[in-house]
Design an enzyme around this catalytic site. Structure first.
Site, short mmCIF file in Angstrom:
data_model
loop_
_atom_site.label_atom_id
_atom_site.label_comp_id
_atom_site.label_asym_id
_atom_site.label_seq_id
_atom_site.Cartn_x
_atom_site.Cartn_y
_atom_site.Cartn_z
N LYS A 23 34.10 19.75 128.09
CA LYS A 23 33.07 20.75 129.09
C LYS A 23 32.51 20.76 127.93
O LYS A 23 31.45 21.15 128.14
CB LYS A 23 34.05 21.55 129.88
CG LYS A 23 32.91 22.62 130.46
CD LYS A 23 33.51 24.48 129.92
CE LYS A 23 33.45 25.13 129.94
NZ LYS A 23 32.87 25.73 128.84
N ASN A 24 32.56 21.19 127.25
CA ASN A 24 32.08 21.29 125.72
C ASN A 24 30.87 20.97 124.99
O ASN A 24 30.26 21.25 124.56
CB ASN A 24 32.32 22.99 124.82
CG ASN A 24 32.82 23.91 125.98
OD1 ASN A 24 32.33 23.73 126.31
ND2 ASN A 24 33.98 24.54 125.14
N CYS A 121 30.99 32.81 130.63
CA CYS A 121 32.31 33.52 130.23
C CYS A 121 31.93 35.33 129.76
O CYS A 121 31.44 35.28 128.80
CB CYS A 121 33.40 33.75 129.99
SG CYS A 121 34.44 31.16 131.05
N ARG A 126 28.08 38.63 123.51
CA ARG A 126 27.30 37.11 123.17
C ARG A 126 26.08 37.21 123.86
O ARG A 126 25.27 36.96 124.47
CB ARG A 126 28.39 36.61 124.99
CG ARG A 126 29.90 36.13 124.96
CD ARG A 126 29.51 35.26 125.84
NE ARG A 126 30.07 33.61 125.55
CZ ARG A 126 30.01 33.16 125.81
NH1 ARG A 126 31.12 32.65 127.50
NH2 ARG A 126 30.40 31.22 125.85
N ASP A 311 39.45 29.46 122.35
CA ASP A 311 40.03 28.78 123.68
C ASP A 311 41.57 28.19 124.05
O ASP A 311 41.56 27.89 125.68
CB ASP A 311 39.05 27.50 124.16
CG ASP A 311 37.44 27.99 123.51
OD1 ASP A 311 36.69 29.11 124.89
OD2 ASP A 311 36.51 27.13 122.63
N ARG A 419 34.60 25.25 136.55
CA ARG A 419 33.54 25.62 136.34
C ARG A 419 34.04 24.54 135.06
O ARG A 419 33.05 23.58 134.00
CB ARG A 419 33.16 26.47 135.97
CG ARG A 419 31.95 27.68 136.39
CD ARG A 419 31.91 28.75 135.09
NE ARG A 419 32.00 28.23 134.11
CZ ARG A 419 32.25 29.26 132.69
NH1 ARG A 419 32.54 30.08 132.67
NH2 ARG A 419 31.60 28.57 131.34
N1 EPU Z 1 27.45 35.14 118.47
C1 EPU Z 1 25.96 35.49 118.41
N2 EPU Z 1 24.84 35.71 117.87
C2 EPU Z 1 24.60 34.42 119.28
C3 EPU Z 1 25.44 33.71 119.18
C4 EPU Z 1 26.70 33.28 119.04
O1 EPU Z 1 26.42 36.91 117.71
O2 EPU Z 1 23.08 34.62 118.73
C5 EPU Z 1 28.66 35.38 118.57
C6 EPU Z 1 29.37 34.91 119.95
O3 EPU Z 1 29.01 36.94 119.99
C7 EPU Z 1 30.40 35.27 119.24
C8 EPU Z 1 30.48 33.70 117.96
O4 EPU Z 1 29.04 34.00 117.38
O5 EPU Z 1 31.72 36.42 118.88
C9 EPU Z 1 31.15 32.69 118.45
O6 EPU Z 1 30.23 32.16 119.55
P1 EPU Z 1 29.43 30.64 119.11
O7 EPU Z 1 27.58 30.37 119.67
O8 EPU Z 1 30.29 30.29 118.55
O9 EPU Z 1 29.86 30.52 120.92
P2 EPU Z 1 29.23 29.78 122.22
O10 EPU Z 1 28.03 28.48 121.83
O11 EPU Z 1 28.66 30.87 122.92
C10 EPU Z 1 31.74 27.55 123.03
C11 EPU Z 1 31.81 27.56 123.78
C12 EPU Z 1 32.47 28.03 123.76
C13 EPU Z 1 33.62 28.48 123.24
C14 EPU Z 1 32.85 28.57 122.25
C15 EPU Z 1 33.56 28.48 120.47
C16 EPU Z 1 29.61 25.95 124.97
C17 EPU Z 1 28.89 25.84 126.50
N3 EPU Z 1 31.23 27.16 124.88
O12 EPU Z 1 30.17 29.37 122.86
O13 EPU Z 1 33.74 28.02 125.05
O14 EPU Z 1 34.99 29.45 122.81
O15 EPU Z 1 31.47 28.03 121.20
O16 EPU Z 1 34.50 27.56 119.84
O17 EPU Z 1 29.91 24.81 124.63
C18 EPU Z 1 35.18 28.14 127.39
O18 EPU Z 1 34.92 26.61 127.52
O19 EPU Z 1 36.04 28.89 127.76
C19 EPU Z 1 34.10 28.42 126.26
C20 EPU Z 1 34.06 30.07 126.44
#
Ligand code: EPU
Length: 441
Positions: A23-24, A121, A126, A311, A419
C-alpha cells in the site's frame, strides 16, 4: 455510515492467505507514471481503497487508466496529462495523503499543481511543512489558501540541496519525484530509506532517472530531460504480512502468508521471535505461528527503517497483552499513535500511556505533551466488546483483539480497514474466523 462487523472470537486463525503489492509503494509508483512519455504497467497491484483514490485522481488529470483488478495489473497512459477540474479534485479531498506527491510531476508536466485537504489516518498533526519547503527549494512558489495549496513553477525546477529535519518517507518521495526531472543535481540529506522508497527508486531508474543512495541517508539525483514508461512488479506489503503474523500470535494461530518476503521484515521477525512467536521462511512466503507456551514481554521502540516500523506497532501490541510481564513500547515516529489502546482496555487489557520516553532513547516527543509511550502489563485475557475502528492499523488491531477475545464483539467503522488490507474479510473467512456484517453504525 460505515459497516459493523460481528466477530465471534476465541478461535485460533489457521490457514493460508496471500499479500500483494505494498500500500505504501503502489500509489507512489502510480504517481511516478505521470513523468513518463509512454505508458507504465504496474503488476501485483492490491485491490485497496488507496489505489482507487489515486486512479480517480490520475483519471481527473487526463491519465488513461486500465485496471484488471483480479490480475492486479494496472496500465497508466500519461500521454494527455491536463489540469484536473477543481470539482474532481475536491471530490477526493480528505481521502488520502497521496495528492501531495502529485506536485513535482504536475509542475514538470503542466507548470502548476493544486493540493486539496489531505486525508490519511489521524496519528497526530501530520504537517506537510517538509514537502512545501522542499518544493520551494526547487524553485516553486507555494500559495497556501483555505481551500488548499496552489503551487507554480514559472521559472522551472532546479536541482538543489535539501536537508530533512527528520527522515520523512513522504518528503523523501516528494524530493525524488521532483528531482528526477529538475535541471541539475539534487542532494538530499537525512533521507528516509524504507524499502518502499527503494522500490520507487527502482521504478524511476527504469524510467531513465539517475539516482544514487549512500549508506549515510544521502540520496543524489541527476535531473534528466525525458523519462519513459516502464513495467514493474510491486514489492510485497510487509505491513500487511506483519499484521497477519501478529494476528497468528494473538489468537494462538498458525498461518502462512503467501507473498511475504524475509529481507524487508528482518526487524519484525527478530521481535516476533523475542516475544515467543515462531516463523518459517519459505520460498513463496512466511509461516507465522504460536508454538504454545508463554509469550514474553519486550522493550520496543518504533523507528524509521531499518528500525521497527511504526505501522507494525499497533498489531503487535495486541499480542503483547498476552505476554507474561511488563512490555514497554516507545512510539517515536508519530506523536499520537496509541488512541487505539482505549478499545483494548475496554476488552480487559492493562495498558498505561506516558508522556515520557520509556526505554533507552529519548525522542523528539519527550519534552512535549504527547502520550507516546505505553506500558503493557500481561497477560490479560481479552473479552468481547463493542468497539469502533479509529484508523487503519489501529482498526486492524481491534479486529485482531476481537478475534482473540472470548465472546462476540461488534467492530464498527470496519470499512476503514479496506484502505490498506486487501479482501480482509474473505481472508479472515479462509482462516476460519467467524465474521459477518451485521449492519451500519
Ligand atoms: N512530518 C513532518 N512534516 C512533514 C512530513 C512529515 O513533521 O512535512 C513528520 C510526521 O508528522 C511524522 C514523521 O514526520 O511524525 C514521519 O512522517 P512521514 O513523512 O515519514 O510519513 P508519511 O509519508 O506521511 C508514510 C506512510 C505511513 C507510515 C509512515 C512512516 C504512506 C501513504 N504512508 O507516511 O503509513 O506510517 O510513512 O513509515 O506511505 C499506514 O500505512 O498506516 C501509514 C500511516
Amino acid at each position: 455510515m460505515s459497516s459493523v462487523l460481528r466477530v465471534e472470537g476465541g478461535k485460533p486463525l489457521h490457514g493460508t492467505i496471500s499479500v500483494r503489492g505494498a500500500k505504501n509503494f503502489v500509489p507512489k509508483a502510480m504517481v511516478a507514471s505521470l513523468l513518463g512519455e509512454t505508458p507504465t504497467v504496474l503488476r501485483n497491484v492490491p485491490q485497496i481503497r488507496d489505489v482507487d483514490v489515486v486512479n480517480e485522481l490520475l483519471t481527473a488529470h487526463g491519465v488513461k487508466v486500465s485496471y484488471d483488478q483480479g490480475a492486479g495489473i494496472l496500465e497508466l497512459d500519461p500521454s494527455s496529462v491536463e489540469l484536473a477540474a477543481r470539482s474532481d479534485i475536491d471530490a477526493l479531498s480528505g481521502s488520502s495523503r497521496i495528492p501531495i506527491l502529485f506536485c513535482g510531476p504536475l509542475l514538470h508536466r503542466l507548470g502548476e499543481a493544486f493540493i486539496p485537504e489531505l486525508g490519511g489516518c489521524n496519528l497526530g498533526g501530520r504537517p506537510i511543512d517538509y514537502h512545501l519547503e522542499t518544493l520551494r527549494r526547487f524553485g516553486a512558489s507555494v500559495d497556501k489558501r483555505p481551500e488548499g495549496v496552489y503551487i507554480t513553477a514559472p521559472r522551472g525546477l532546479h536541482g538543489t540541496v535539501i536537508e530533512l529535519p527528520y527522515p520523512s518517507v513522504g518528503a523523501t518521495e516528494q524530493t525524488l519525484l521532483t528531482a528526477v526531472q529538475a535541471e541539475g543535481i539534487t542532494t538530499l540529506e537525512g533521507a528516509a530509506v524504507e524499502p518502499e522508497i527503494m522500490d520507487l527508486i527502482n521504478v524511476l531508474q527504469k524510467m531513465g532517472a539517475v539516482i544514487s543512495v549512500d549508506i549515510d541517508r544521502t540520496i543524489r539525483i541527476e535531473g534528466v530531460e525525458k523519462l519513459k514508461g516502464v513495467v514493474h512488479t510491486a514489492l510485497p506489503d510487509r505491513i500487511e504480512a506483519a499484521s497477519w503474523g501478529a494476528a497468528a500470535l494473538a489468537t494462538h494461530g498458525d498461518l502462512f502468508v503467501q507473498g511475504a518476503e524475509q529481507p524487508d521484515m528482518t526487524t519484525f521477525l527478530n521481535t516476533f521471535r523475542k516475544v515467543g512467536g515462531e516463523f518459517e521462511v519459505k520460498d513463496d512466503g512466511i509461516r507465522f505461528y504460536h508454538p504454545g507456551g508463554k509469550l514474553k514481554p519486550i522493550v520496543l521502540e518504533t523507528n524509521v527503517h531499518p528500525g521497527f516500523m511504526t505501522d507494525w506497532q499497533q498489531p503487535l501490541v495486541v499480542a503483547l497483552t498476552q505476554a507474561e510481564g511488563l512490555s514497554l513500547v516507545h512510539e517515536t515516529v508519530y506523536e499520537n499513535r496509541f488512541g487505539f489502546v482505549n478499545a483494548l482496555r475496554k476488552m480487559g487489557a492493562n495498558i498505561q500511556l506516558y508522556k515520557e520516553c520509556v526505554g533507552g532513547v529519548p525522542c523528539r516527543f519527550g519534552q512535549r505533551n504527547f502520550l507516546h509511550s505505553a506500558v503493557i502489563q500481561g497477560p490479560t485475557p481479552l473479552h468481547a466488546a463493542d468497539i469502533t475502528v479509529p484508523d487503519l492499523r489501529g482498526g486492524f488491531s481491534h479486529l485482531i483483539a476481537a478475534l482473540a477475545a472470548e465472546g462476540v464483539s461488534h467492530v464498527a467503522g470496519i470499512d476503514m480497514i479496506s484502505r490498506g488490507y486487501e479482501h480482509f474479510l474473505s481472508k479472515l473467512r479462509r482462516l476460519n474466523a467467524s465474521v459477518e456484517y451485521v449492519g451500519q453504525d
